[in-house]
Write a protein that holds these residues in place. Sequence first.
Motif, short mmCIF file in Angstrom:
data_model
loop_
_atom_site.label_atom_id
_atom_site.label_comp_id
_atom_site.label_asym_id
_atom_site.label_seq_id
_atom_site.Cartn_x
_atom_site.Cartn_y
_atom_site.Cartn_z
N ALA A 181 -38.93 -7.58 7.42
CA ALA A 181 -37.35 -7.16 6.97
C ALA A 181 -36.54 -8.09 6.15
N ARG A 182 -36.92 -9.51 6.49
CA ARG A 182 -36.48 -10.40 5.56
C ARG A 182 -36.89 -10.39 4.29
N ALA A 183 -38.10 -10.17 3.92
CA ALA A 183 -38.67 -9.89 2.47
C ALA A 183 -38.02 -8.77 2.00
N LEU A 184 -37.82 -7.67 2.51
CA LEU A 184 -37.12 -6.57 1.85
C LEU A 184 -35.74 -6.69 1.88
N ARG A 185 -35.05 -7.75 2.74
CA ARG A 185 -33.73 -7.75 3.03
C ARG A 185 -33.05 -6.38 3.30
N TRP A 186 -33.85 -6.00 4.72
CA TRP A 186 -33.44 -4.78 5.44
C TRP A 186 -33.07 -5.30 6.78
N GLU A 187 -32.21 -4.51 7.29
CA GLU A 187 -31.96 -4.58 8.95
C GLU A 187 -33.22 -4.22 9.62
N ARG A 188 -33.31 -4.82 10.91
CA ARG A 188 -34.52 -4.75 11.61
C ARG A 188 -34.61 -3.31 12.05
N SER A 189 -33.44 -2.80 12.30
CA SER A 189 -33.51 -1.38 12.81
C SER A 189 -33.89 -0.31 11.78
N ARG A 190 -33.20 -0.78 10.46
CA ARG A 190 -33.61 0.21 9.65
C ARG A 190 -35.31 0.38 9.30
N LEU A 191 -35.77 -1.02 9.45
CA LEU A 191 -37.16 -0.90 9.11
C LEU A 191 -37.95 -0.42 10.18
N SER A 192 -37.48 -0.64 11.32
CA SER A 192 -38.13 0.09 12.40
C SER A 192 -38.18 1.49 12.44
N HIS A 193 -37.00 2.28 11.96
CA HIS A 193 -36.90 3.66 11.77
C HIS A 193 -37.89 3.94 10.77
N HIS A 194 -37.99 3.26 9.75
CA HIS A 194 -38.73 3.51 8.38
C HIS A 194 -40.31 3.53 8.89
N ILE A 195 -40.60 2.44 9.41
CA ILE A 195 -42.10 2.10 9.72
C ILE A 195 -42.35 3.32 10.60
N ARG A 196 -41.49 3.84 11.70
CA ARG A 196 -41.99 4.85 12.79
C ARG A 196 -42.28 6.18 11.57
N ARG A 197 -41.42 6.42 10.72
CA ARG A 197 -41.73 7.61 9.83
C ARG A 197 -43.04 7.21 8.98
N MET A 198 -43.16 6.14 8.63
CA MET A 198 -44.23 5.90 7.58
C MET A 198 -45.69 5.96 8.35
#
Lengths: 157, 157
Positions: free
Chosen positions: A65-82
Amino acid sequence: MDTETPWLSERRQHIWRNWLRMNTELPAALHRRLRADSDLSLSDYDVLVQLTDTAEARVRVLDLARALRWERSRLSHHIRRMEGRGLVRREDVPGDGRGAYVVLTAHGRAAIEQAAPAHVRTVRDLVFDSVDADELTALGAAVDKVLARLEAAERPA
Amino acid sequence: MDTETPWLSERRQHIWRNWLRMNTELPAALHRRLRADSDLSLSDYDVLVQLTDTAEARVRVLDLARALRWERSRLSHHIRRMEGRGLVRREDVPGDGRGAYVVLTAHGRAAIEQAAPAHVRTVRDLVFDSVDADELTALGAAVDKVLARLEAAERPA
DNA sequence: CAGAAATGGTTGACGCGTCACACATCCCCC
DNA sequence: GGGGGATGTGTGACGCGTCAACCATTTCTG
């Protein structure tokens, strides 16, 4: 609060509008081309790049999340889909019961290796081939300064 | 397809990554500040600007979509939401039974007149005050070229 | 070593943007 | 003047990003 609050000059306004327009259309074009050449979205691509950048192809969620500068929750959602598409998978962290790794799967690696060359070509085609060396230098300097200003301005908030 | 498909040079890669970062963070910062100073989103603001730019404060949906470079359906959705908040309203077009005007309401006019000064200040603060004259010139040139390339590349598609 | 606070991560609801489609109206041409 | 296509707009479903809240685990503090 200024006493007059002047508008931007004609010239600045022109630059500003075109800047905004490029800001919306360039990512859109990159996205379209990436989708046409692969099954990845621009976001998928960014995630996969981060994973391939590490030796283990395995990154803690928060680091990602830090590397991408994404919010944790955004990443969590996206990871679930990926994960649902088999591009990555989650793994428990041995020492820390809270943590989670995001791990690149073989399918994920194949996907980005297949997509990357065309994407890099697109970037060069649309951006770097268009601007000459001097402009690129100035562009880089301007971008750095705006970013620095942004960070200074948003940090205390 | 190149024989090697080389990656971008170190320098270009750096510029590219920062460019992308600015591309996401600058609009985000503008959005946050606009929301803090007003009840408008960046999209609301763009719509209202288009409306105040016309003498009648009344624009055909399709013209508005073209001016904003939005899809018709996106605009339709957005207008519905803005209508719900009393910022604009739809009106029938006398000569054309299919058409619709988007009309600025008094509330909408008040909203953008209240929001504009702070927004302009934000833009100047975050962008124009950060870059010097030479960089601005180069930046404008680079933006124009990328836009031209984009339009040339995406047109035949 | 017992809480309390901090940390790592997920979830649900909601607004937004896109895509595909639906639908009405207008225009054209035979 | 009656189809047939073109034009102008709206709608529904779906994926995405944000926000607020949540849960589990770890760490700190006395």
